[in-house]
Every structure is written in structure tokens, then in C-alpha cells.
Design an enzyme around this catalytic site. Sequence first.
Site, PDB file in Angstrom:
ATOM      1  N   GLU A  89     -15.538  -0.339   4.163  1.00  0.00           N
ATOM      2  CA  GLU A  89     -15.078  -1.467   3.349  1.00  0.00           C
ATOM      3  C   GLU A  89     -16.200  -2.305   2.736  1.00  0.00           C
ATOM      4  OE1 GLU A  89     -12.221  -3.739   5.612  1.00  0.00           O
ATOM      5  OE2 GLU A  89     -10.736  -2.157   5.486  1.00  0.00           O
ATOM      6  N   GLU A 140      -7.417   3.812   7.822  1.00  0.00           N
ATOM      7  CA  GLU A 140      -6.803   2.698   8.548  1.00  0.00           C
ATOM      8  C   GLU A 140      -5.474   2.343   7.909  1.00  0.00           C
ATOM      9  OE1 GLU A 140      -9.164  -0.917   9.051  1.00  0.00           O
ATOM     10  OE2 GLU A 140     -10.937   0.304   9.485  1.00  0.00           O
TER      11      GLU A 140
END
Length: 457
Positions: free
Chosen positions: A172, A359
Site C-alpha cells: 500500500e 487483503e
Amino acid sequence: MKAERLVTSLRFPEDFLWGSAASAYQIEGAHNEDGKGDSIWDQFSHTPGNVANNDTGDVACDHYHRYREDVELMAFLSLQAYRFSISWPRVLPQGKGEVNQAGLDFYHRLVDELLDAGIAPMATLYMWDLPQTLQDEGGWANRDTVKNFQDYASIVYQAFGDRVHLWSTINEPWVISFGGHYYGLLAPGMKDAETALQVSHHLLLAHGQAVQTLREMGDKRCKIGIVLNLTPIHPASEGAEDHEAASRADGYMNRWFLDPIFAGNYPEDMLTWFGDKVPAIEPGDIETISTGIDYLGVNYYTRLVVEAFPSETLIGLRPIPVEGSEYTETNWEVFPQGLYEILIRLMNEYQPPAIYITENGANFPDEADETGQINDVKRIEFLQDHFLQAHRAIEEGVPLLGYFVWSVMDLFEWDSGYSHRYGLIYVNRETLERKVKRSGLWYKQFIQQQMFMGEAQ
Ligand code: FCB
């Protein structure tokens, strides 16, 4: 019960990989044991006021000592893969220079344990715990960190590349750049837009270099990618200003990372919008960033509905709540069809060779019933609804190869500390005792069948 939950049999491909995920700082604890150096998260969480209840990851889930029990639980859940991250300061306490063998040994033990249990390890090189010594030299805003990351990556590949065949570089980059350097909510807690943009460029560069390094080391079995948090963005109204705001938010959160990786350029509209805040980009950087990857990791949680808001200085917009929608305890809208939307868009616009959902999961309040069972029905419904959207995307040709539920157990949720619970396994904060939630049992049954067995009850 929503109509789309009334599914009784829906098969995923035989070789689809079902897993779950966690990261080093969030579960390991042992923050100063066996020679580990401090990371920016040690420093950040030890500074009062940064994390809910001033929680820290000092002990976390004590996974450093309990990894055997944890892998046993993963095997009990029938997990086929486990996504974890390696702590850079455990391996290189100063961020560079001397290697801490004891740190590497922990991951040797973990990887061997996973393989013995038949669970494929997926290792993330960087999940937010930069060595503090490197932060003291400017952290990700300093271009030298890119070189240090490359050295760290090659040490780790050398140690584990024979047994770990799924790698990701950075988790991320948007969150690291802007959450950590513009909004100041995450370590290192800075609030400067130019720094945040420079950091984003260095993270992408570090990713590209680390891909090249792995390729040069030449183990063809190893697949490598990057993990992006991707967010569908919808305008709050039909008005032109809100439409422009939505396209800007998309440029800021999604295209700023996807375009350089897949198309070899930063989006023109965002370069214009950021103007003199655009980071220093050296010749050759973009070529490095766009080095081909084997897969894209997608972290998907929610969508954003945005409206123009000129007084927000960096991007000129703000998200607004959606009436009638369900929200998780993180205050994220539950929006399963956004996963489908993102996957189809990736296939049409960026053509990644493969995709993993690295995720997806939800924070709901978990309370034990009178028998002590954690009856987290909402989490089951959430996962089932998202799996259905993933299945739809596969049927339309998206090369989706696996799915990692966030998170394998309740853990340290960054600035929210232990107040947010995402786990398939409940962790008692007093005793650190683990207990599989109903969602864990549901997931186990689902994995064993590779299909839905009926409605979530
Ligand atoms: C993601 C992070 C992960 C976890 C989830 C809820 O942004 O990658 O560590 O905190 O959000």
C-alpha cells in the site's frame, strides 16, 4: 437475507489459493528481542497520543514466540497460503550494514513450519516498519532509502528464495505516502504534501528495483508483485464539479500508482494538478518502476463517494457518507460490488498478468455468546458477499489466482491499536489466548469445498 446470499453451490477454480494475512509489526511483538532494531512504528506507538489507548506493538499477539501454535491454527483453518511480512529492522537493525542472523532465523523457523503444514508462504518485504535509523536520515523521502531497500531485499531473497515463491515488495504505497506523510495518522506522522509525493515516487522506485534484483538472482519459481490498496471512487452527484473531484480522487489514490507500474508514466492530469509539488524524478526512474511484475496484489475494503471541497488543499474534495448503506466499525462502507468493479477495470485498462486479493475483510464488534462462541455472522456475510463478486470477475475472465482474508487473527490495527478486530481468530488481550471465531469455522468449511455450502446463517 439478501437475494445474492441465497447461493448453494458456486465453485472456484481447483488451484485457487485461499489464505489469510497479517504483518510483522501487527502480530510479532518481541519488539526489542534477539537484536531487533527499532522501527518507525516502535517510535510512533511509544509517543503518547498517536495510537488509540496508547496501544503499542511491543507484545502484539506474541507471534514471535507463539508462531508454532499459530501455524497449527492456520492448518486447522485449512489455509492454503499465509501472507506475512518480514521486519526490516529484525534483519538489519540499523537498516543497512550488519545482518542480524537471529532475526533471519525467526523467519526460517516460520517458513519451515508453514511448509511442513502444507501452507504456501507469501512474503511482503515492506509493511510499514522502516528501521528508525533510516528515518533519522530522512526515511522514504531520502533517495538513499531506495538503495538500502534493494540491499535488504537481496539479503532476504538469498535467505528464503529457495522456499518462498510468492513475494511482494511494498504494501500500500498510497497509505504509506499520504497516511504517514500528509495526514500524519501513521508513522512517521508527518504532515507535508510535497514530502508525501516524494515518498510515493521513492516507494515505487524501490518496488521496481526490488523486482529487478529478484529477477537478477534468477529463481524462476519466484513470483513477485506489489500490493496496492485500490478504491472505486464515485461522484456524490451528477454535477460537473463532483465528477471532476471523483476523477481526481481516482488519480490520487489509484492511477498515481497503477499508471507508472503498468503504463510507464504518471497520469498527466495529476502532474498538472500537483504542479510544483510533483516529486523529483530522475531519468530512468519510470523505466525501473514499470519493470514487469508477475502479479498485482489488491487490497480491497470499500469505495469512496466524494464531493468537491475546494478548501481541502491537496486534492480539493472530501468523502461523504452514503445514506442507507451499511458501515463497518472502521466506518468503511460495505460495498462488495466495488471489488468486481476494480477487478474488471484492472483487466480492461491495465492487463496485469495475474491478480491476488491480498487483503479483504472487516472490523465488526465481536462478542462471545453464552457458550463462549464468537458468533461473527456479519463477518461471514461480508466475506461471502465479496467472494461472490470475485467469482463473478473470474467468470468474466479476470486472472484472479487467490484470496487472502484480512486478518488471520485480531492484531494491532495501526493507529486504532487493539480496538479494531478483523480476525478469523479471536485474541484475548489479557491472556493472548486464541479462539477460532465462527467466521474461521465458516472459512475452513468453505476452503475444504472450494464452494459455498449454503447461506450464511
Ligand atoms: C490495510 C493494511 C492492513 C490493515 C487493514 C485493515 O490498509 O494493509 O495492515 O490495517 O488495512
